[in-house]
Design a protein around this motif. Structure first.
Motif, PDB file in Angstrom:
ATOM      1  N   ILE A   1       0.901  -1.151  -0.153  1.00 12.67           N
ATOM      2  CA  ILE A   1      -0.044  -0.014  -0.013  1.00 12.67           C
ATOM      3  C   ILE A   1       0.887   1.298  -0.043  1.00 12.67           C
ATOM      4  O   ILE A   1       1.788   1.453   1.023  1.00 12.67           O
ATOM      5  CB  ILE A   1      -0.851  -0.111   1.016  1.00 12.67           C
ATOM      6  CG1 ILE A   1      -1.884  -1.210   1.352  1.00 12.67           C
ATOM      7  CG2 ILE A   1      -1.768   1.252   1.319  1.00 12.67           C
ATOM      8  CD1 ILE A   1      -2.371  -1.627   2.444  1.00 12.67           C
ATOM      9  N   VAL A   2       0.916   2.068  -0.997  1.00 10.30           N
ATOM     10  CA  VAL A   2       1.409   3.247  -1.071  1.00 10.30           C
ATOM     11  C   VAL A   2       1.200   4.285  -0.099  1.00 10.30           C
ATOM     12  O   VAL A   2      -0.052   4.609  -0.344  1.00 10.30           O
ATOM     13  CB  VAL A   2       1.656   3.610  -2.622  1.00 10.30           C
ATOM     14  CG1 VAL A   2       2.281   5.160  -2.697  1.00 10.30           C
ATOM     15  CG2 VAL A   2       1.876   2.838  -3.562  1.00 10.30           C
ATOM     16  N   LEU A   3       1.864   4.815   0.561  1.00 10.37           N
ATOM     17  CA  LEU A   3       1.586   5.735   1.582  1.00 10.37           C
ATOM     18  C   LEU A   3       1.785   7.068   1.193  1.00 10.37           C
ATOM     19  O   LEU A   3       1.085   8.254   1.681  1.00 10.37           O
ATOM     20  CB  LEU A   3       2.417   5.434   3.114  1.00 10.37           C
ATOM     21  CG  LEU A   3       1.942   4.146   3.670  1.00 10.37           C
ATOM     22  CD1 LEU A   3       2.906   3.994   4.888  1.00 10.37           C
ATOM     23  CD2 LEU A   3       0.615   4.174   4.002  1.00 10.37           C
ATOM     24  N   TYR A   4       2.926   7.340   0.354  1.00 13.08           N
ATOM     25  CA  TYR A   4       3.313   8.641  -0.047  1.00 13.08           C
ATOM     26  C   TYR A   4       4.197   8.496  -1.336  1.00 13.08           C
ATOM     27  O   TYR A   4       4.710   7.574  -1.423  1.00 13.08           O
ATOM     28  CB  TYR A   4       4.031   9.460   0.948  1.00 13.08           C
ATOM     29  CG  TYR A   4       4.666  10.768   0.371  1.00 13.08           C
ATOM     30  CD1 TYR A   4       3.700  12.068   0.731  1.00 13.08           C
ATOM     31  CD2 TYR A   4       5.743  10.869  -0.137  1.00 13.08           C
ATOM     32  CE1 TYR A   4       4.315  13.094   0.013  1.00 13.08           C
ATOM     33  CE2 TYR A   4       6.408  12.132  -0.370  1.00 13.08           C
ATOM     34  CZ  TYR A   4       5.483  13.242  -0.324  1.00 13.08           C
ATOM     35  OH  TYR A   4       6.097  14.338  -0.698  1.00 13.08           O
ATOM     36  N   ASP A   5       3.934   9.188  -2.361  1.00  9.40           N
ATOM     37  CA  ASP A   5       4.505   9.068  -3.557  1.00  9.40           C
ATOM     38  C   ASP A   5       4.724  10.286  -4.358  1.00  9.40           C
ATOM     39  O   ASP A   5       3.840  11.175  -4.245  1.00  9.40           O
ATOM     40  CB  ASP A   5       3.835   8.003  -4.680  1.00  9.40           C
ATOM     41  CG  ASP A   5       4.471   7.906  -5.893  1.00  9.40           C
ATOM     42  OD1 ASP A   5       5.534   7.882  -5.788  1.00  9.40           O
ATOM     43  OD2 ASP A   5       3.595   7.593  -6.747  1.00  9.40           O
ATOM     44  N   ARG A   6       5.912  10.471  -5.039  1.00  4.77           N
ATOM     45  CA  ARG A   6       6.240  11.825  -5.941  1.00  4.77           C
ATOM     46  C   ARG A   6       6.382  11.040  -7.109  1.00  4.77           C
ATOM     47  O   ARG A   6       7.288  11.480  -7.946  1.00  4.77           O
ATOM     48  CB  ARG A   6       7.664  12.542  -5.272  1.00  4.77           C
ATOM     49  CG  ARG A   6       7.057  13.254  -4.088  1.00  4.77           C
ATOM     50  CD  ARG A   6       8.311  14.064  -3.833  1.00  4.77           C
ATOM     51  NE  ARG A   6       8.937  13.464  -2.723  1.00  4.77           N
ATOM     52  CZ  ARG A   6      10.120  14.063  -2.302  1.00  4.77           C
ATOM     53  NH1 ARG A   6      10.902  15.087  -2.907  1.00  4.77           N
ATOM     54  NH2 ARG A   6      10.773  13.656  -1.097  1.00  4.77           N
ATOM     55  N   ASP A   7       5.338  10.624  -7.765  1.00  4.94           N
ATOM     56  CA  ASP A   7       5.383  10.140  -9.229  1.00  4.94           C
ATOM     57  C   ASP A   7       6.435   8.825  -9.353  1.00  4.94           C
ATOM     58  O   ASP A   7       6.932   8.580 -10.309  1.00  4.94           O
ATOM     59  CB  ASP A   7       5.785  11.116 -10.117  1.00  4.94           C
ATOM     60  CG  ASP A   7       4.521  12.101 -10.106  1.00  4.94           C
ATOM     61  OD1 ASP A   7       3.281  11.579  -9.838  1.00  4.94           O
ATOM     62  OD2 ASP A   7       4.655  13.357 -10.268  1.00  4.94           O
ATOM     63  N   PHE A   8       6.919   8.469  -8.306  1.00  9.78           N
ATOM     64  CA  PHE A   8       7.848   7.076  -8.577  1.00  9.78           C
ATOM     65  C   PHE A   8       7.385   5.767  -8.734  1.00  9.78           C
ATOM     66  O   PHE A   8       7.806   4.886  -9.423  1.00  9.78           O
ATOM     67  CB  PHE A   8       8.918   7.171  -7.289  1.00  9.78           C
ATOM     68  CG  PHE A   8       9.736   5.912  -7.327  1.00  9.78           C
ATOM     69  CD1 PHE A   8      10.936   5.994  -8.047  1.00  9.78           C
ATOM     70  CD2 PHE A   8       9.462   4.774  -6.514  1.00  9.78           C
ATOM     71  CE1 PHE A   8      11.886   4.797  -8.093  1.00  9.78           C
ATOM     72  CE2 PHE A   8      10.381   3.796  -6.648  1.00  9.78           C
ATOM     73  CZ  PHE A   8      11.413   3.621  -7.221  1.00  9.78           C
ATOM     74  N   ILE A   9       6.204   5.695  -7.962  1.00 13.98           N
ATOM     75  CA  ILE A   9       5.657   4.336  -7.963  1.00 13.98           C
ATOM     76  C   ILE A   9       5.068   3.607  -9.385  1.00 13.98           C
ATOM     77  O   ILE A   9       5.166   2.458  -9.777  1.00 13.98           O
ATOM     78  CB  ILE A   9       4.176   4.211  -6.993  1.00 13.98           C
ATOM     79  CG1 ILE A   9       4.112   2.705  -6.569  1.00 13.98           C
ATOM     80  CG2 ILE A   9       3.028   4.884  -7.474  1.00 13.98           C
ATOM     81  CD1 ILE A   9       5.185   2.098  -5.994  1.00 13.98           C
ATOM     82  N   LYS A  10       4.624   4.636 -10.259  1.00 18.10           N
ATOM     83  CA  LYS A  10       4.163   4.431 -11.661  1.00 18.10           C
ATOM     84  C   LYS A  10       5.602   3.879 -12.411  1.00 18.10           C
ATOM     85  O   LYS A  10       5.027   2.935 -13.025  1.00 18.10           O
ATOM     86  CB  LYS A  10       3.694   5.693 -12.334  1.00 18.10           C
ATOM     87  CG  LYS A  10       3.198   5.253 -13.803  1.00 18.10           C
ATOM     88  CD  LYS A  10       2.845   6.519 -14.388  1.00 18.10           C
ATOM     89  CE  LYS A  10       2.408   6.182 -16.021  1.00 18.10           C
ATOM     90  NZ  LYS A  10       1.961   7.495 -16.699  1.00 18.10           N
ATOM     91  N   LYS A  11       6.502   4.476 -12.406  1.00 22.53           N
ATOM     92  CA  LYS A  11       7.754   3.930 -12.806  1.00 22.53           C
ATOM     93  C   LYS A  11       8.113   2.438 -12.439  1.00 22.53           C
ATOM     94  O   LYS A  11       8.392   1.743 -13.013  1.00 22.53           O
ATOM     95  CB  LYS A  11       8.954   4.782 -12.756  1.00 22.53           C
ATOM     96  CG  LYS A  11      10.315   4.332 -13.349  1.00 22.53           C
ATOM     97  CD  LYS A  11      11.372   5.507 -13.219  1.00 22.53           C
ATOM     98  CE  LYS A  11      12.572   5.092 -13.932  1.00 22.53           C
ATOM     99  NZ  LYS A  11      13.721   6.288 -13.991  1.00 22.53           N
ATOM    100  N   ALA A  12       7.884   2.241 -10.931  1.00 18.74           N
ATOM    101  CA  ALA A  12       8.300   1.210 -10.388  1.00 18.74           C
ATOM    102  C   ALA A  12       7.275   0.002 -10.830  1.00 18.74           C
ATOM    103  O   ALA A  12       7.712  -1.287 -11.163  1.00 18.74           O
ATOM    104  CB  ALA A  12       8.331   1.193  -8.805  1.00 18.74           C
ATOM    105  N   LYS A  13       6.201   0.155 -10.794  1.00 19.95           N
ATOM    106  CA  LYS A  13       4.946  -0.435 -11.334  1.00 19.95           C
ATOM    107  C   LYS A  13       5.251  -1.220 -12.677  1.00 19.95           C
ATOM    108  O   LYS A  13       5.230  -2.288 -13.252  1.00 19.95           O
ATOM    109  CB  LYS A  13       3.792  -0.139 -11.143  1.00 19.95           C
ATOM    110  CG  LYS A  13       3.159  -0.251  -9.635  1.00 19.95           C
ATOM    111  CD  LYS A  13       1.899   0.019  -9.384  1.00 19.95           C
ATOM    112  CE  LYS A  13       1.634  -0.131  -7.614  1.00 19.95           C
ATOM    113  NZ  LYS A  13       0.244  -0.360  -7.378  1.00 19.95           N
ATOM    114  N   GLU A  14       5.556  -0.285 -13.552  1.00 18.89           N
ATOM    115  CA  GLU A  14       6.120  -0.482 -14.800  1.00 18.89           C
ATOM    116  C   GLU A  14       7.124  -1.574 -15.002  1.00 18.89           C
ATOM    117  O   GLU A  14       7.161  -2.531 -15.793  1.00 18.89           O
ATOM    118  CB  GLU A  14       6.241   0.749 -15.688  1.00 18.89           C
ATOM    119  CG  GLU A  14       5.228   1.637 -16.096  1.00 18.89           C
ATOM    120  CD  GLU A  14       5.360   3.098 -16.622  1.00 18.89           C
ATOM    121  OE1 GLU A  14       6.462   3.316 -16.967  1.00 18.89           O
ATOM    122  OE2 GLU A  14       4.382   3.766 -17.017  1.00 18.89           O
ATOM    123  N   LEU A  15       8.252  -1.025 -14.361  1.00 18.77           N
ATOM    124  CA  LEU A  15       9.459  -2.101 -14.287  1.00 18.77           C
ATOM    125  C   LEU A  15       9.123  -3.373 -13.609  1.00 18.77           C
ATOM    126  O   LEU A  15       9.371  -4.498 -14.098  1.00 18.77           O
ATOM    127  CB  LEU A  15      10.738  -1.472 -13.698  1.00 18.77           C
ATOM    128  CG  LEU A  15      11.622  -2.269 -13.478  1.00 18.77           C
ATOM    129  CD1 LEU A  15      12.439  -2.519 -14.946  1.00 18.77           C
ATOM    130  CD2 LEU A  15      12.644  -1.511 -12.661  1.00 18.77           C
TER     131      LEU A  15
END
Length: 83
Positions: free
Chosen positions: A39-53
């Motif tokens: 569960i993402v608690l805080y994100d600065r547009d990083f999780i999208k890149k991580a999920k794509e990878l």
């Protein structure tokens, strides 16, 4: 570990974005679980890149989630005849 009322313990870990992405590429089980089920608690547009990878790594390594970890079908086929 912290107690989480919705179901289980939380074990905070800190990584740089580069370390985290490298661990996805190297198929570290805890990192794969974090992306797949965390569960993402805080994100600065990083999780999208991580999920794509993560999706790319799952496809490339043909990863399957098992009860006790992750298995690469690709590497299993490659090495099953060597044992």
């Amino acid at each position: 570990l912290l107690s989480f009322s919705a179901g289980g313990p939380i074990e905070p870990r800190g990584y740089t974005p580069e370390e985290f992405l490298k661990m996805i590429e190297e198929a570290y089980g805890a990192i794969l679980d974090a992306i797949a089920y965390g569960i993402v608690l805080y994100d600065r547009d990083f999780i999208k890149k991580a999920k794509e990878l993560f999706r790319k790594t799952v496809r490339t390594l043909e990863l399957k989630r098992l009860i006790d970890g992750w298995k690469s079908e690709k590497y299993f086929r490659k090495f099953k005849n060597t044992f």
